[in-house]
Design an enzyme around this catalytic site. Structure first.
Site, short mmCIF file in Angstrom:
data_model
loop_
_atom_site.label_atom_id
_atom_site.label_comp_id
_atom_site.label_asym_id
_atom_site.label_seq_id
_atom_site.Cartn_x
_atom_site.Cartn_y
_atom_site.Cartn_z
N GLY A 71 0.81 -1.21 0.00
CA GLY A 71 0.00 0.00 0.00
C GLY A 71 0.85 1.26 0.00
O GLY A 71 0.51 2.24 -0.68
N CYS A 308 2.46 1.20 12.19
CA CYS A 308 3.78 1.67 11.80
C CYS A 308 4.35 2.58 12.88
O CYS A 308 5.55 2.77 12.96
CB CYS A 308 3.70 2.43 10.49
SG CYS A 308 2.59 1.68 9.31
N1 PLP Z 1 -2.68 3.04 3.97
C1 PLP Z 1 -3.34 2.67 5.08
C2 PLP Z 1 -4.68 3.28 5.37
C3 PLP Z 1 -2.78 1.74 5.95
O1 PLP Z 1 -3.45 1.38 7.06
C4 PLP Z 1 -1.51 1.18 5.63
C5 PLP Z 1 -0.86 0.25 6.57
O2 PLP Z 1 -1.14 0.19 7.75
C6 PLP Z 1 -0.88 1.58 4.44
C7 PLP Z 1 -1.50 2.51 3.64
C8 PLP Z 1 0.42 1.00 4.06
O3 PLP Z 1 0.25 -0.29 3.49
P1 PLP Z 1 1.44 -1.35 3.43
O4 PLP Z 1 1.68 -1.84 4.81
O5 PLP Z 1 0.94 -2.41 2.50
O6 PLP Z 1 2.62 -0.63 2.86
#
Ligand code: PLP
Length: 368
Positions: A71, A308
């Site tokens: 993402g 994160c």
């Molecule tokens: N966007 C949202 C709303 C998320 O919750 C996250 C991850 O927690 C991401 C983007 C990032 O996705 P990825 O972990 O696949 O990089």
């Protein structure tokens, strides 16, 4: 060893057995999808099958789907490519994946439930050159669902583009990219019950040229360099194919919330439409990290704010933007995975009650 009750789906869903099987089968295919020989063609077939499955599942066109590492990369690619020569406007509660890629953006305020102010968006759009707007479909901390289709209509009226981060929404609510009217949409495999390490950016057919973020061997029609992770993508596609909103989640979530409210908790985002699997519970005067640790000792896995950022003890920017003041550092996120059971709910409630008692005791002594 205490049984683990995993209630942190918004960090990562547990891997679905079907996705695991699909990956294991795909690992037997050793070719590179760019090679012309038979092994390469087998790998290419896997990749293209995955592309078709995911695009069909979420209302996209396979030719307009770019595979990414997740993402974060899908969001960064959208901002890099669609934001060229445009000013940026982002929602105040966007994920750090958006905030980091759009550091100079104008920020759209949200109300106390976390809903973006579309009047403010209309004013911002009316005032200045064409923009790229980033608005998430569902928030990762509170589950608040944004009025994205309305924002898309507004953007079209003002010649603006709209990128939608649907990482948390996909598979948990109805999602049809074509019907939303947005220009791009980000997905992530591990939030659907697939493996981590794959994601996708869906593009509107109107978006014809896309400057890649990562150059290289011309993969993904020149839109994203690098050999695609075929087996991971096979798992992603299988998870996307079967992920559906789960009818029991709302009932389970409501039971958790009622028990928490009885202990003095505040439900952040209450009043807005929210994902059924997500609740954000703030306990006045009790630090979020202390709550997470106390629940972990009880065998309950939840998180404080975004996954994160849960390594660092910082107040949530999402809850701050919602005007929740000190509660922004006192909230935990409970998110039900696809395989959550009544046992998990039954274990959470007394564990939460004990946690509140235990963490409140020193405060009561201090006050005495
Ligand atoms: N966007 C949202 C709303 C998320 O919750 C996250 C991850 O927690 C991401 C983007 C990032 O996705 P990825 O972990 O696949 O990089």
């Amino acid at each position: 060893m205490t049984l683990l009750h995993y209630l942190d789906a918004n960090a990562s869903e547990p891997l679905r057995p079907e996705a695991r099987e699909a990956m294991l089968a795909a690992l037997e295919v050793s070719g590179n999808p760019s090679s012309v020989h038979r092994a390469g063609r087998s790998a290419r077939r896997l990749l293209e099958d995955g592309r078709e499955t995911i695009a069909a599942r979420f209302g996209g066109n396979p030719a307009e789907l770019v595979f990414t590492s997740g993402g974060t990369e899908a969001d960064a690619l959208a901002i890099h490519a669609l934001g060229r020569g445009r000013r940026l406007i982002i929602g105040a509660t966007e994920h750090d994946a958006i905030r980091a890629a759009a550091a100079e953006a104008a920020v759209l305020p949200v109300d106390r439930a976390g809903l973006a102010d579309l009047d403010a968006l209309a004013e911002l759009l009316a005032d200045g050159p064409p923009a790229l707007v980033c608005l998430m479909l569902a928030n990762n901390e509170t589950g608040t669902i944004q009025p994205v289709a309305d924002a898309a209509a507004l953007c079209r009226r003002h010649d603006a583009l709209l990128h939608v981060d649907a990482v948390q929404a996909a598979g948990r609510m109805r999602l049809d990219f074509a019907a939303l009217g947005a220009h791009s949409l980000a997905l992530s495999s591990h939030k659907l019950g697939g493996p981590a390490g794959a994601g996708a950016l869906l593009l509107h057919p109107q978006v014809t040229a896309l400057t890649p973020l990562i150059g290289g061997g011309g993969q993904e029609r020149g839109r994203r360099g690098g050999t695609p992770a075929t087996a991971v993508i096979a798992g992603f596609a299988e998870a996307a194919r079967i992920a559906e909103p789960i009818a029991e989640h709302a009932r389970m979530r409501d039971a958790l919330e009622q028990a928490a409210i009885a202990c003095g908790a505040v439900v952040c985002g209450a009043g807005a439409a929210r994902l059924d699997n997500t609740t954000c519970l703030a306990l006045p005067a009790i630090r979020a990290d202390a709550q997470v640790i106390a629940l972990d000792l009880e065998g309950i896995a939840v998180s404080a704010g975004a996954a994160c950022s849960s390594g660092k003890v910082a107040a949530s920017h999402v809850l701050q933007a919602m005007g929740l003041g000190p509660l922004a550092g006192q909230a935990i996120r409970v998110s039900l995975p696809w395989n959550a059971s009544q046992d998990d709910v039954a274990a959470f409630i007394p564990a939460y009650q004990r946690m509140v008692q235990c963490l409140r005791a020193p405060l009561a002594q201090h006050a005495a």
